[in-house]
Write a protein that holds these residues in place. Sequence first.
Motif, short mmCIF file in Angstrom:
data_model
loop_
_atom_site.label_atom_id
_atom_site.label_comp_id
_atom_site.label_asym_id
_atom_site.label_seq_id
_atom_site.Cartn_x
_atom_site.Cartn_y
_atom_site.Cartn_z
N ILE A 61 -5.95 16.75 -15.65
CA ILE A 61 -4.99 15.73 -15.23
C ILE A 61 -4.67 15.91 -13.74
O ILE A 61 -4.56 14.94 -13.00
CB ILE A 61 -3.71 15.78 -16.08
N LEU A 62 -4.54 17.15 -13.31
CA LEU A 62 -4.25 17.40 -11.90
C LEU A 62 -5.41 16.93 -11.03
O LEU A 62 -5.20 16.29 -9.99
CB LEU A 62 -3.96 18.89 -11.65
N GLU A 63 -6.64 17.23 -11.43
CA GLU A 63 -7.80 16.77 -10.67
C GLU A 63 -7.83 15.25 -10.57
O GLU A 63 -8.10 14.70 -9.49
CB GLU A 63 -9.09 17.28 -11.34
N THR A 64 -7.54 14.59 -11.66
CA THR A 64 -7.51 13.12 -11.68
C THR A 64 -6.41 12.60 -10.76
O THR A 64 -6.60 11.62 -10.03
CB THR A 64 -7.30 12.61 -13.11
N ALA A 65 -5.25 13.25 -10.79
CA ALA A 65 -4.13 12.82 -9.95
C ALA A 65 -4.45 13.02 -8.47
O ALA A 65 -4.12 12.17 -7.64
CB ALA A 65 -2.88 13.59 -10.33
N VAL A 66 -5.09 14.13 -8.13
CA VAL A 66 -5.48 14.38 -6.73
C VAL A 66 -6.47 13.31 -6.27
O VAL A 66 -6.33 12.74 -5.18
CB VAL A 66 -6.07 15.80 -6.56
N GLU A 67 -7.44 13.01 -7.10
CA GLU A 67 -8.42 11.98 -6.77
C GLU A 67 -7.75 10.62 -6.61
O GLU A 67 -8.04 9.87 -5.68
CB GLU A 67 -9.51 11.91 -7.85
N GLY A 68 -6.82 10.29 -7.49
CA GLY A 68 -6.10 9.03 -7.40
C GLY A 68 -5.29 8.92 -6.12
O GLY A 68 -5.25 7.86 -5.48
N LEU A 69 -4.66 10.02 -5.72
CA LEU A 69 -3.88 10.03 -4.49
C LEU A 69 -4.79 9.85 -3.28
O LEU A 69 -4.50 9.05 -2.38
CB LEU A 69 -3.08 11.33 -4.38
N ARG A 70 -5.91 10.56 -3.27
CA ARG A 70 -6.87 10.39 -2.17
C ARG A 70 -7.37 8.95 -2.07
O ARG A 70 -7.47 8.38 -0.99
CB ARG A 70 -8.06 11.34 -2.36
N ASN A 71 -7.67 8.37 -3.23
CA ASN A 71 -8.16 6.99 -3.25
C ASN A 71 -7.10 6.01 -2.74
O ASN A 71 -7.42 5.08 -2.00
CB ASN A 71 -8.60 6.59 -4.66
N ALA A 72 -5.85 6.23 -3.13
CA ALA A 72 -4.77 5.34 -2.68
C ALA A 72 -4.59 5.42 -1.17
O ALA A 72 -4.43 4.40 -0.49
CB ALA A 72 -3.46 5.69 -3.39
N ILE A 73 -4.65 6.63 -0.63
CA ILE A 73 -4.51 6.81 0.82
C ILE A 73 -5.70 6.20 1.54
O ILE A 73 -5.54 5.49 2.55
CB ILE A 73 -4.32 8.30 1.17
N ASP A 74 -6.91 6.45 1.05
CA ASP A 74 -8.11 5.88 1.68
C ASP A 74 -8.07 4.34 1.68
O ASP A 74 -8.40 3.70 2.68
CB ASP A 74 -9.37 6.36 0.98
N TYR A 98 0.82 -1.21 0.00
CA TYR A 98 0.00 0.00 0.00
C TYR A 98 0.85 1.26 0.00
O TYR A 98 0.49 2.26 -0.64
CB TYR A 98 -1.00 -0.02 1.16
N MET A 99 1.99 1.23 0.68
CA MET A 99 2.89 2.39 0.64
C MET A 99 3.40 2.62 -0.79
O MET A 99 3.48 3.76 -1.26
CB MET A 99 4.08 2.19 1.59
N GLU A 100 3.71 1.55 -1.49
CA GLU A 100 4.20 1.68 -2.86
C GLU A 100 3.09 2.20 -3.79
O GLU A 100 3.36 2.98 -4.70
CB GLU A 100 4.77 0.35 -3.37
N LEU A 101 1.85 1.79 -3.55
CA LEU A 101 0.75 2.34 -4.34
C LEU A 101 0.56 3.83 -4.08
O LEU A 101 0.26 4.60 -5.00
CB LEU A 101 -0.55 1.57 -4.07
N ILE A 102 0.75 4.24 -2.84
CA ILE A 102 0.68 5.68 -2.52
C ILE A 102 1.82 6.41 -3.23
O ILE A 102 1.61 7.49 -3.82
CB ILE A 102 0.72 5.91 -1.00
N LYS A 103 3.01 5.84 -3.22
CA LYS A 103 4.15 6.47 -3.91
C LYS A 103 3.87 6.62 -5.41
O LYS A 103 4.20 7.64 -6.00
CB LYS A 103 5.42 5.65 -3.71
N ALA A 104 3.26 5.60 -6.00
CA ALA A 104 2.92 5.68 -7.42
C ALA A 104 1.93 6.81 -7.66
O ALA A 104 2.06 7.58 -8.63
CB ALA A 104 2.35 4.35 -7.91
N SER A 105 0.96 6.95 -6.78
CA SER A 105 -0.01 8.04 -6.91
C SER A 105 0.65 9.39 -6.73
O SER A 105 0.30 10.36 -7.40
CB SER A 105 -1.14 7.87 -5.88
N LEU A 106 1.63 9.47 -5.84
CA LEU A 106 2.37 10.72 -5.66
C LEU A 106 3.17 11.07 -6.92
O LEU A 106 3.27 12.25 -7.29
CB LEU A 106 3.32 10.62 -4.46
N LEU A 107 3.73 10.07 -7.59
CA LEU A 107 4.45 10.33 -8.84
C LEU A 107 3.49 10.87 -9.91
O LEU A 107 3.82 11.78 -10.66
CB LEU A 107 5.15 9.07 -9.34
N ARG A 108 2.29 10.29 -9.97
CA ARG A 108 1.28 10.80 -10.92
C ARG A 108 0.91 12.25 -10.57
O ARG A 108 0.76 13.08 -11.45
CB ARG A 108 0.03 9.94 -10.89
#
Length: 154
Positions: A123-136, A100-110
């Motif tokens: 793209i930024l909105e999508t990346a923010v949503e992806g990061l939130r989803n990874a953390i949740d 899960y930490m690695e998935l969060i890191k991948a989302s941070l790279l996006r």
Amino acid sequence: MVMAVAGCGGPSDEERFQQAEDMIRNGQFLDAIPVLKQYLLRHPHHSGAHLYLGICYMLSDKWIALAEGEIRTALYLYRRDGERSTIPRFSGEYFKARCYMELIKASLLRYDAAFDPRMPPNILETAVEGLRNAIDEALREVPDNAEIRAIAEQ
């Protein structure tokens, strides 16, 4: 006449996996990719090899989509096999948290890539949503992990 010669078959599977692990620890991510792929040809259900391959993809040339796929495969296999780590030095719980930490890191790279001025604004909105989803998702799956909680609180 066929003769068997001891020790001429190259590294064992365990040695190949250890070699990949050593490469990763030494920051040789690109070099570890073919070693892990070779290992996975013989052991396609080894969750640890999939996790390591995902890490290598992410850290070598930022192949984020491939990285996420490998890490998700690692999580699937980990669950399927009774939440048992196939990396001897990782406990089962640590393996899951690491995925899960690695998935969060991948989302941070996006997320970081989305700040490129050449990228469309959505793209930024999508990346923010992806990061939130990874953390949740990480918080749901490993709620007691201090590293994940610290990221979530930022």
